[in-house]
Every structure is written in structure tokens, then in C-alpha cells.
Scaffold this active site. Structure first.
Site, PDB file in Angstrom:
ATOM      1  CG  HIS A 116       5.768 -13.330 -13.567  1.00  6.61           C
ATOM      2  ND1 HIS A 116       5.598 -13.658 -14.895  1.00  6.61           N
ATOM      3  CD2 HIS A 116       6.805 -14.083 -13.119  1.00  6.61           C
ATOM      4  CE1 HIS A 116       6.513 -14.547 -15.237  1.00  6.61           C
ATOM      5  NE2 HIS A 116       7.249 -14.825 -14.190  1.00  6.61           N
TER       6      HIS A 116
ATOM      7  CB  ALA B 110      -5.652  -6.987 -11.207  1.00  6.64           C
TER       8      ALA B 110
END
Length: 384
Positions: free
Chosen positions: A218, A253
Site C-alpha cells: 500500500h 523506501a
């Protein structure tokens, strides 16, 4: 040319070659202390987490993959591991939903034991906990149920992600961060847009996790790839730091892989069929798909529409791409699940999935990623 002339030229060449070698050795020896000084010096992150080594490798709180064992092994290897805490903060006695906090308590106890801190109950455990904040119970129960559990187990950090926009606007997230700070926790805040960065800094986050759309699982529907987004986040946070006088750190990330990934760690709770699928999948550009429909198909309806996910293209995703109505796709998904078939299951993975191909211990992953990063830094330094 006479033999004497050839020998004379050869001698000159050997002398030049020897001199070049000597100069190169001097240069490298002079660069080596500089390299060590620049790469291994203490940073804010190693100051916050003294057990870590530079460059610091974090394992994310991936629900369904990470756990107390994986987090502990990452931290043992000089990284910093996070345990997923899920999204349901309703008291277990009154909720019909998953007992995420009960499971979190068990995983934190496992991590403490593996890190030889079972008897040192007053010592903070060098792992973190990650919360998904888009469930309605965040506003009504987080402070009441999650904070006491964190006080009991004493992890060092808390990772927040995916708050509902209305909870951000109402100050719910700001209050949660203040409560976490009151109890001594370092707060990570995962973002995917510059707007979210500014909100996170404003509300008191200590570490911004800048997630690009390369990531698996997500993320923000509207976002940018890690390369461009991370650079912009660094600039934005630098400006916010100057204005506020605070020191907020940035962690990248999304798509940061090189043949190893924590989803394939031996300690992960990733189902075997998903690990096998991820290990054999190549060409993430065409073999992964980013959309909200995967949550619709598998029934994970807690996510506001500003978030979607990236997954490997399986039968369910192929059918969606080819125009199969969502209702029909859901029916087929349920039928396959009842039969124990996995071809229609959703397997979250990033666009760099083609680089992830090896199942190995989490500690090895940390050490290899860190050593490869140091090697790349050293190579870059020799260019200047």
C-alpha cells in the site's frame, strides 16, 4: 630498432608503471581514512538507535510478512526491525475484528526473548512497531489501547502510516504523536506526497519515511517514483527543519532492492507460495500492477481511496485489466480461496520484484545490503 633500444624503452615503461602504482597506493591510503570517517561516523539515526550500524537498514512493518522474530534478527545484525501492529485498536472484548494488539503483544515478547532482554524488563527493546491508522478505531481507541501496550513492552520506535485525511485535519494524529513522545518513543511517519511530508513534520514526526510508487503493497494513489520523490522530500524537510529549529531525519523506501528482500527472509511469515511467486517473477514494469481494485477483490476495505497498492499480476488482476466486472472478480476470488487455489490471490510486490530472488536469513540480508552499500559509496569516492 636495436635490442638495446627496446630494452631501454621497456625499462622506462616499467619505471612509469611502478611510479603510477606507487601514486595510486598513496592516493588510496589517503582516501581510506576519509572513507571510514565519512561513512562510519555517528549519525542522528545511530544516535537514536545505538545498536545500529551505518548505513542503517530498516525492515518495514509489513503486515502478513514481518514479525517479532524477523525484527529481532534484523536488529541483531545491526539493522533495525519493525513489527506490524495492524489497524484494529478496538478493545478485544468488544470487537469482532482481528485481535491485532493481542498478536502484537506476543510478537514483542518474542523479540525481547530473542534479544536476551527477557529479564531486563526496564530496558527498551531495540525494535519498532508499525501501525496502520486508517481504521475508524484510530480516533476512538488508539490512545486508550495501543499506548498502554507500548508502555508495557517498551519498543524504541513507532512507525505510523495511512491516517484518514479527516483524522489528520482534526488533530487526532498530532495528539497520538504527542502521546508517543510523552512516553519516549521515536516516531516514524510514512508518506508519499509533499503535502503529507509537511503534515507529518508539523505534527511532530521524528523520522520521515519517503515511500515512492516503486514500492510493493500500500501507498499513495498519486505519487512519484522513489528516485525523484526522495530527493524532493530531503529538500522539503531541510527547509522545515530550518524554519522549526527541529532535526527531522529522512529514510527512503520503495524499490530499494538488489537481489535480497525481507519478504523472502526465512523468518518472515510470508506464505510459501507467495515467496516462490516473488522469487520467480521478473520485469516488474509489466508483471506488477498498481490500483485500488486489489483491495476490492480481496475485501480489505479499510483503505481510503487516496491509497492503493502494487501487486504481482495474477489471474484476478489479469481479469480486471481485461474488463471483468469487480463483482464477478470477487466471486471468482472467493471460489478459488474456498478450493485452496492460490492463482487468484493478491501478492503485494514492488516494481523491482525482478531483483528479489533469494530466500535467506534476515541477518544475512542486513549484512549484505549494508556491505554492498558501503562498497558502492567507496567506489563513488574514488571518482573524485
Amino acid at each position: 630498432m636495436s635490442d638495446d633500444e627496446r630494452l631501454s624503452k621497456r625499462d622506462k615503461f616499467l619505471k612509469i608503471k611502478s611510479k603510477v602504482k606507487e601514486v595510486k597506493q598513496v592516493v588510496m591510503s589517503s582516501q581510506q581514512p576519509h572513507y571510514k570517517k565519512e561513512v562510519t561516523r555517528p549519525t542522528r539515526l545511530t544516535g537514536l538507535f545505538p545498536n545500529t550500524q551505518n548505513p542503517v537498514v530498516f525492515s518495514a512493518p509489513m503486515l502478513g510478512t514481518a514479525n517479532g522474530t524477523l525484527a529481532a534478527e534484523v536488529s541483531k545484525a545491526g539493522g533495525f526491525g519493525f513489527i506490524p501492529a495492524g489497524f484494529n485498536f478496538d478493545p478485544a472484548s468488544s470487537s469482532g475484528g482481528p485481535d491485532h494488539l493481542g498478536q502484537l503483544s506476543k510478537e514483542l515478547a518474542i523479540a525481547r526473548k530473542l534479544l536476551d532482554l527477557e529479564q531486563a524488563t526496564l530496558t527498551a527493546v531495540p525494535v519498532g512497531v508499525g501501525f496502520i491508522l486508517c481504521h475508524e478505531s484510530t480516533a476512538s481507541h488508539f490512545v486508550e489501547t495501543a499506548i498502554p501496550l507500548l508502555q508495557e513492552h517498551s519498543p524504541q520506535a513507532v512507525w505510523l502510516f495511512a491516517p484518514r485525511p479527516e483524522d489528520v485535519e482534526a488533530g487526532v494524529i498530532k495528539e497520538i504523536i504527542e502521546k508517543l513522545h510523552d512516553n519516549g518513543f521515536v516516531v516514524f511517519y510514512q508518506v508519499g506526497t509533499v503535502k503529507a511530508v509537511k503534515e507529518a513534520v508539523r505534527d511532530g514526526a521524528d523520522v520521515i519515511v519517503a515511500q515512492g510508487t516503486d514500492a510493493g503493497g500500500h501507498q499513495f494513489v498519486r505519487g512519484a517514483g522513489t528516485m525523484s520523490f526522495l530527493r524532493e522530500v530531503v529538500e522539503v524537510v531541510r527547509g522545515e527543519n530550518e524554519r522549526s529549529g527541529r532535526e527531522v531525519s529522512v529514510v527512503g523506501a520503495g524499490g530499494i532492492v538488489d537481489g535480497r528482500g525481507f519478504i523472502l527472509a526465512q523468518e518472515a511469515t510470508t506464505p510459501a507460495y507467495k515467496q516462490e511467486l516473488i522469487a520467480k517473477t521478473t520485469d516488474g514494469a509489466s508483471s506488477t500492477f498498481k490500483h485500488t481494485v486489489m483491495d476490492d477483490i480481496q475485501g480489505t476495505t479499510i483503505w481510503p481511496k487516496i491509497y492503493d497498492g502494487r501487486a504481482i499480476v495474477g489471474d484476478s488482476v489479469e481479469d480486471h485489466i481485461n474488463g471483468v466486472p469487480t463483482e464477478e472478480n470477487i466471486r471468482l476470488f472467493k471460489e478459488a480461496a474456498e478450493k485452496g487455489e492460490t492463482n487468484r490471490m493478491i501478492t503485494w510486490a514492488g516494481s523491482a520484484v525482478g531483483l528479489v530472488n533469494k530466500i535467506q536469513p534476515a541477518g544475512e540480508i542486513v549484512k549484505e545490503v549494508r556491505e554492498e552499500a558501503l562498497h558502492r559509496i567507496r567506489e563513488l569516492q574514488t571518482l573524485f
